[in-house]
Design a protein around this motif. Structure first.
Motif, PDB file in Angstrom:
ATOM      1  N   GLU A 220      57.637 147.855  -4.289  1.00 32.95           N
ATOM      2  CA  GLU A 220      57.204 146.500  -3.975  1.00 32.95           C
ATOM      3  C   GLU A 220      57.651 146.088  -2.570  1.00 32.95           C
ATOM      4  O   GLU A 220      56.894 145.476  -1.806  1.00 32.95           O
ATOM      5  N   ILE A 221      58.864 146.458  -2.249  1.00 30.52           N
ATOM      6  CA  ILE A 221      59.347 146.156  -0.888  1.00 30.52           C
ATOM      7  C   ILE A 221      58.527 146.919   0.153  1.00 30.52           C
ATOM      8  O   ILE A 221      58.206 146.412   1.240  1.00 30.52           O
ATOM      9  N   THR A 222      58.113 148.150  -0.180  1.00 29.88           N
ATOM     10  CA  THR A 222      57.328 148.960   0.746  1.00 29.88           C
ATOM     11  C   THR A 222      55.954 148.336   0.985  1.00 29.88           C
ATOM     12  O   THR A 222      55.425 148.375   2.107  1.00 29.88           O
ATOM     13  N   GLU A 223      55.348 147.761  -0.064  1.00 29.17           N
ATOM     14  CA  GLU A 223      54.065 147.085   0.114  1.00 29.17           C
ATOM     15  C   GLU A 223      54.177 145.923   1.082  1.00 29.17           C
ATOM     16  O   GLU A 223      53.299 145.698   1.927  1.00 29.17           O
ATOM     17  N   ILE A 224      55.266 145.203   0.961  1.00 28.80           N
ATOM     18  CA  ILE A 224      55.490 144.104   1.906  1.00 28.80           C
ATOM     19  C   ILE A 224      55.638 144.639   3.330  1.00 28.80           C
ATOM     20  O   ILE A 224      55.111 144.075   4.302  1.00 28.80           O
ATOM     21  N   THR A 225      56.322 145.787   3.435  1.00 27.26           N
ATOM     22  CA  THR A 225      56.492 146.405   4.750  1.00 27.26           C
ATOM     23  C   THR A 225      55.154 146.849   5.343  1.00 27.26           C
ATOM     24  O   THR A 225      54.882 146.666   6.531  1.00 27.26           O
ATOM     25  N   GLU A 226      54.289 147.440   4.491  1.00 29.06           N
ATOM     26  CA  GLU A 226      52.980 147.873   4.972  1.00 29.06           C
ATOM     27  C   GLU A 226      52.127 146.686   5.391  1.00 29.06           C
ATOM     28  O   GLU A 226      51.378 146.754   6.377  1.00 29.06           O
ATOM     29  N   ALA A 227      52.226 145.583   4.657  1.00 24.89           N
ATOM     30  CA  ALA A 227      51.484 144.377   5.053  1.00 24.89           C
ATOM     31  C   ALA A 227      51.977 143.869   6.406  1.00 24.89           C
ATOM     32  O   ALA A 227      51.185 143.446   7.259  1.00 24.89           O
ATOM     33  N   GLU A 228      53.283 143.936   6.601  1.00 30.81           N
ATOM     34  CA  GLU A 228      53.840 143.521   7.894  1.00 30.81           C
ATOM     35  C   GLU A 228      53.384 144.456   9.008  1.00 30.81           C
ATOM     36  O   GLU A 228      53.074 144.007  10.123  1.00 30.81           O
ATOM     37  N   ARG A 229      53.289 145.759   8.705  1.00 29.35           N
ATOM     38  CA  ARG A 229      52.823 146.711   9.709  1.00 29.35           C
ATOM     39  C   ARG A 229      51.361 146.443  10.076  1.00 29.35           C
ATOM     40  O   ARG A 229      50.981 146.492  11.252  1.00 29.35           O
ATOM     41  N   ALA A 230      50.535 146.139   9.068  1.00 25.57           N
ATOM     42  CA  ALA A 230      49.135 145.822   9.350  1.00 25.57           C
ATOM     43  C   ALA A 230      49.014 144.553  10.191  1.00 25.57           C
ATOM     44  O   ALA A 230      48.181 144.468  11.106  1.00 25.57           O
ATOM     45  N   ARG A 231      49.850 143.572   9.867  1.00 27.86           N
ATOM     46  CA  ARG A 231      49.812 142.333  10.653  1.00 27.86           C
ATOM     47  C   ARG A 231      50.205 142.593  12.102  1.00 27.86           C
ATOM     48  O   ARG A 231      49.593 142.053  13.044  1.00 27.86           O
ATOM     49  N   LEU A 232      51.226 143.419  12.315  1.00 24.65           N
ATOM     50  CA  LEU A 232      51.656 143.729  13.676  1.00 24.65           C
ATOM     51  C   LEU A 232      50.579 144.501  14.434  1.00 24.65           C
ATOM     52  O   LEU A 232      50.360 144.258  15.634  1.00 24.65           O
ATOM     53  N   ARG A 233      49.910 145.417  13.768  1.00 19.84           N
ATOM     54  CA  ARG A 233      48.832 146.149  14.436  1.00 19.84           C
ATOM     55  C   ARG A 233      47.682 145.213  14.794  1.00 19.84           C
ATOM     56  O   ARG A 233      47.084 145.331  15.882  1.00 19.84           O
ATOM     57  N   GLN A 234      47.366 144.286  13.908  1.00 21.96           N
ATOM     58  CA  GLN A 234      46.322 143.307  14.214  1.00 21.96           C
ATOM     59  C   GLN A 234      46.739 142.415  15.386  1.00 21.96           C
ATOM     60  O   GLN A 234      45.921 142.090  16.252  1.00 21.96           O
ATOM     61  N   GLU A 235      48.011 142.067  15.419  1.00 18.04           N
ATOM     62  CA  GLU A 235      48.503 141.263  16.550  1.00 18.04           C
ATOM     63  C   GLU A 235      48.431 142.053  17.850  1.00 18.04           C
ATOM     64  O   GLU A 235      48.118 141.491  18.909  1.00 18.04           O
ATOM     65  N   LEU A 236      48.679 143.359  17.774  1.00 20.81           N
ATOM     66  CA  LEU A 236      48.562 144.197  18.971  1.00 20.81           C
ATOM     67  C   LEU A 236      47.118 144.236  19.463  1.00 20.81           C
ATOM     68  O   LEU A 236      46.851 144.162  20.670  1.00 20.81           O
ATOM     69  N   THR A 237      46.162 144.330  18.537  1.00 13.99           N
ATOM     70  CA  THR A 237      44.748 144.318  18.924  1.00 13.99           C
ATOM     71  C   THR A 237      44.349 142.973  19.523  1.00 13.99           C
ATOM     72  O   THR A 237      43.623 142.902  20.526  1.00 13.99           O
ATOM     73  N   LYS A 238      44.845 141.873  18.910  1.00 10.77           N
ATOM     74  CA  LYS A 238      44.554 140.550  19.440  1.00 10.77           C
ATOM     75  C   LYS A 238      45.127 140.377  20.845  1.00 10.77           C
ATOM     76  O   LYS A 238      44.510 139.739  21.706  1.00 10.77           O
ATOM     77  N   THR A 239      46.291 140.946  21.077  1.00 18.32           N
ATOM     78  CA  THR A 239      46.886 140.865  22.410  1.00 18.32           C
ATOM     79  C   THR A 239      46.014 141.544  23.454  1.00 18.32           C
ATOM     80  O   THR A 239      45.792 141.018  24.551  1.00 18.32           O
ATOM     81  N   ALA A 240      45.480 142.731  23.121  1.00 17.47           N
ATOM     82  CA  ALA A 240      44.592 143.435  24.060  1.00 17.47           C
ATOM     83  C   ALA A 240      43.314 142.635  24.303  1.00 17.47           C
ATOM     84  O   ALA A 240      42.852 142.491  25.442  1.00 17.47           O
ATOM     85  N   HIS A 241      42.720 142.066  23.216  1.00 18.41           N
ATOM     86  CA  HIS A 241      41.501 141.273  23.373  1.00 18.41           C
ATOM     87  C   HIS A 241      41.772 140.018  24.205  1.00 18.41           C
ATOM     88  O   HIS A 241      40.940 139.621  25.046  1.00 18.41           O
ATOM     89  N   ALA A 242      42.916 139.377  23.975  1.00 15.98           N
ATOM     90  CA  ALA A 242      43.253 138.167  24.745  1.00 15.98           C
ATOM     91  C   ALA A 242      43.425 138.502  26.229  1.00 15.98           C
ATOM     92  O   ALA A 242      43.004 137.723  27.099  1.00 15.98           O
ATOM     93  N   ALA A 243      44.013 139.666  26.522  1.00 13.42           N
ATOM     94  CA  ALA A 243      44.167 140.069  27.924  1.00 13.42           C
ATOM     95  C   ALA A 243      42.812 140.322  28.574  1.00 13.42           C
ATOM     96  O   ALA A 243      42.564 139.909  29.722  1.00 13.42           O
ATOM     97  N   VAL A 244      41.898 140.961  27.822  1.00 13.52           N
ATOM     98  CA  VAL A 244      40.550 141.207  28.365  1.00 13.52           C
ATOM     99  C   VAL A 244      39.831 139.887  28.615  1.00 13.52           C
ATOM    100  O   VAL A 244      39.183 139.688  29.656  1.00 13.52           O
ATOM    101  N   THR A 245      39.957 138.949  27.671  1.00 12.02           N
ATOM    102  CA  THR A 245      39.314 137.638  27.838  1.00 12.02           C
ATOM    103  C   THR A 245      39.890 136.896  29.034  1.00 12.02           C
ATOM    104  O   THR A 245      39.150 136.282  29.823  1.00 12.02           O
ATOM    105  N   ALA A 246      41.223 136.954  29.185  1.00  8.96           N
ATOM    106  CA  ALA A 246      41.861 136.269  30.322  1.00  8.96           C
ATOM    107  C   ALA A 246      41.419 136.879  31.640  1.00  8.96           C
ATOM    108  O   ALA A 246      41.161 136.150  32.617  1.00  8.96           O
ATOM    109  N   ARG A 247      41.291 138.203  31.694  1.00  6.07           N
ATOM    110  CA  ARG A 247      40.818 138.840  32.925  1.00  6.07           C
ATOM    111  C   ARG A 247      39.374 138.435  33.226  1.00  6.07           C
ATOM    112  O   ARG A 247      39.016 138.200  34.393  1.00  6.07           O
ATOM    113  N   THR A 248      38.549 138.365  32.181  1.00  2.00           N
ATOM    114  CA  THR A 248      37.145 137.962  32.394  1.00  2.00           C
ATOM    115  C   THR A 248      37.065 136.534  32.927  1.00  2.00           C
ATOM    116  O   THR A 248      36.320 136.243  33.866  1.00  2.00           O
TER     117      THR A 248
END
Length: 474
Positions: A220-248
């Motif tokens: 159960e603790i591992t599932e929470i960890t995997e959810a946190e990992r998915a959230r961090l990866r999504q945040e990493l993708t959002k960061t790249a998209h935000a940088a592209v938008t800011a450059r545009t």
């Protein structure tokens, strides 16, 4: 030269009516005044070109600042993206191997509790401890040591009262140490061997795998960890998209800024071109009026002494003001150059020579010392005064003519005939000094020098007052 009233056929072959001297002078003054007005307007061209160059420098500065601001914005976007990515990547790396770590920690806790429980269930007994009787076991229990879990090791140290040398201390699990009378080196050895044997049996029987319920809790603790990992990866993708938008957005803003600057530059360049075209038109009009003045002088001759100097000034060539190389004049410069070939503008090589300083210094020196007064000679009072006045007049005239022709804005050669006049005045002063010299018999030479000086003065004056040749227009 007297005024000549001539009639020449016009282009259609008819003969115009003769004009009176007053009408001729009025017409010539009108042309001269028009030339003066155009010259006053053309004087502003130099200031206009300087202002236009400053405008170009300001525009270049605005463009450079826009490029610098755009580069700085991109740098801040890159730094912010890198900072956020480092933070998210660090959080992701901290999640890697978390399940294995939790399982290892849970197993270690489980084994530690099992061993501690087994040691607490292993009491001290006389049958298992050789050399320790019932009294010593009772004394150990009095000090809180009744099982294998109540102590950890033994050590030697000074006695509690400071007398009797070193004694054996038994270290309890809670960190305290106690001394039992009767337990020394020989009795402590079986005590420690008994505890180590109990600890080895407990470690051998301790569980080496987690039970199912504990594994489910960790999952159960591992599932929470995997959810946190998915959230961090999504945040990493959002960061790249935000940088592209800011450059545009930064690129669009930069393009809008450059377009605005370009529009302003086009408007300013158009106004400058129109103004430059006005100056070119005035220059062409001035050349036309000069040609008209020359034709008028050819047709009607000299109009009088009072207007003669104005004619010479009106026929002066146009001072060339080069346009900026980046913005050529909208009118063809070749045609204008062809029209000004007959009267080119003064160039640096036409500037009055520095050699004129020699006669200026000579006449200035003569103004101070006079003529015929050197050594033991004594000149008459009239000669003393007149020679100084002549030398002063020559110095003043030379300075008046030479200084403006040495300036950068008004260069030009010395007037025709001034050299003859200066030479004649020099010889005249020399002849005056020879006449005043009473010790030398140079009367004949003085007369010859005087005649030569008079001829030079007359020739120079004739060249000075002779009207300039009219400018021929092609």
């Amino acid at each position: 030269m007297t005024l000549i009233n001539r009639t020449t056929p016009t282009r259609d072959g008819s003969t115009p009516l003769p004009q009176s001297p007053a009408e001729i002078r009025a017409e010539r003054r009108r042309i001269i005044e028009s030339i003066r007005a155009l010259r006053r307007l053309l004087k502003k061209r130099g200031a206009f070109e300087v202002a236009d160059r400053r405008r170009l420098n300001r525009e270049a500065g605005h463009r450079k600042r826009a490029e610098t601001a755009h580069t700085e914005t991109l740098r801040r976007i890159d730094e912010q993206q890198a900072r956020q990515e480092r933070s998210v990547t660090h959080d992701l790396s901290s999640l890697d191997g978390k399940r294995e770590q939790q399982e290892a920690q849970a197993l270690a806790v489980l084994r530690r509790e099992f061993i501690a429980r087994r040691l607490r269930n292993t009491p001290l007994s006389v049958s298992e401890l050789n050399g320790l009787g019932t009294g010593l076991i009772r004394d150990l229990a009095t000090q809180g040591i009744s099982t294998a879990a109540d102590f950890t090791h033994v050590s030697w140290d000074k006695a509690p009262n400071g007398k009797g040398g070193n004694v054996l201390y038994i270290h309890r699990t809670d960190g305290r140490r106690v001394h039992i009378n009767g337990i020394g080196q020989h009795r402590s050895r079986p005590l420690m061997e008994w505890r180590q044997a109990a600890l080895a049996r407990a470690e051998a029987r301790a569980p080496r795998t987690l039970p199912p319920d504990e594994r489910h809790r960790i999952s159960e603790i591992t599932e929470i960890t995997e959810a946190e990992r998915a959230r961090l990866r999504q945040e990493l993708t959002k960061t790249a998209h935000a940088a592209v938008t800011a450059r545009t957005e930064a690129g669009q803003l930069h393009a809008e800024t450059l377009e605005r600057l370009a529009g302003t530059e086009r408007d300013a360049a158009r106004l400058a071109a129109e103004r430059r075209a006005e100056f070119d038109a005035m220059a062409e009009q001035l050349l036309t009026l000069q040609s008209e003045l020359s034709a008028h002088m050819d047709r009607y001759g000299d109009a009088g002494l009072r207007i003669r100097r104005a004619q010479r000034r009106a026929l002066r060539p146009i001072r060339d003001v080069p346009t900026l190389p980046a913005i050529p004049s909208p009118r063809s410069p070749v045609g204008l150059a062809d029209k000004t070939d007959a009267a080119p503008a003064p160039t640096p090589r036409d500037r009055a020579s520095l050699g004129w300083l020699l006669p200026i210094l000579y006449f200035g020196f003569t103004t101070v010392v006079g003529v015929g007064e050197l050594a033991d000679n004594t000149a008459p009072v009239g000669l003393m005064i007149s020679s100084r006045l002549v030398a002063l007049a020559a110095t003043t005239e030379l300075l008046r003519l030479w200084i403006p022709r040495r300036r950068r804005h008004t260069p030009g050669p010395m007037p025709s005939g001034i050299g003859w006049q200066i030479s004649g005045m020099f010889l005249a002063l020399a002849a005056a000094g020879m006449f005043a010299d009473e010790k030398s018999d140079v009367f004949g030479a003085a007369c010859a020098v005087s005649v030569l000086a008079a001829l030079l003065l007359l020739a120079g004056t004739g060249l000075r007052i002779r009207p300039p040749e009219p400018v021929q227009s092609s």
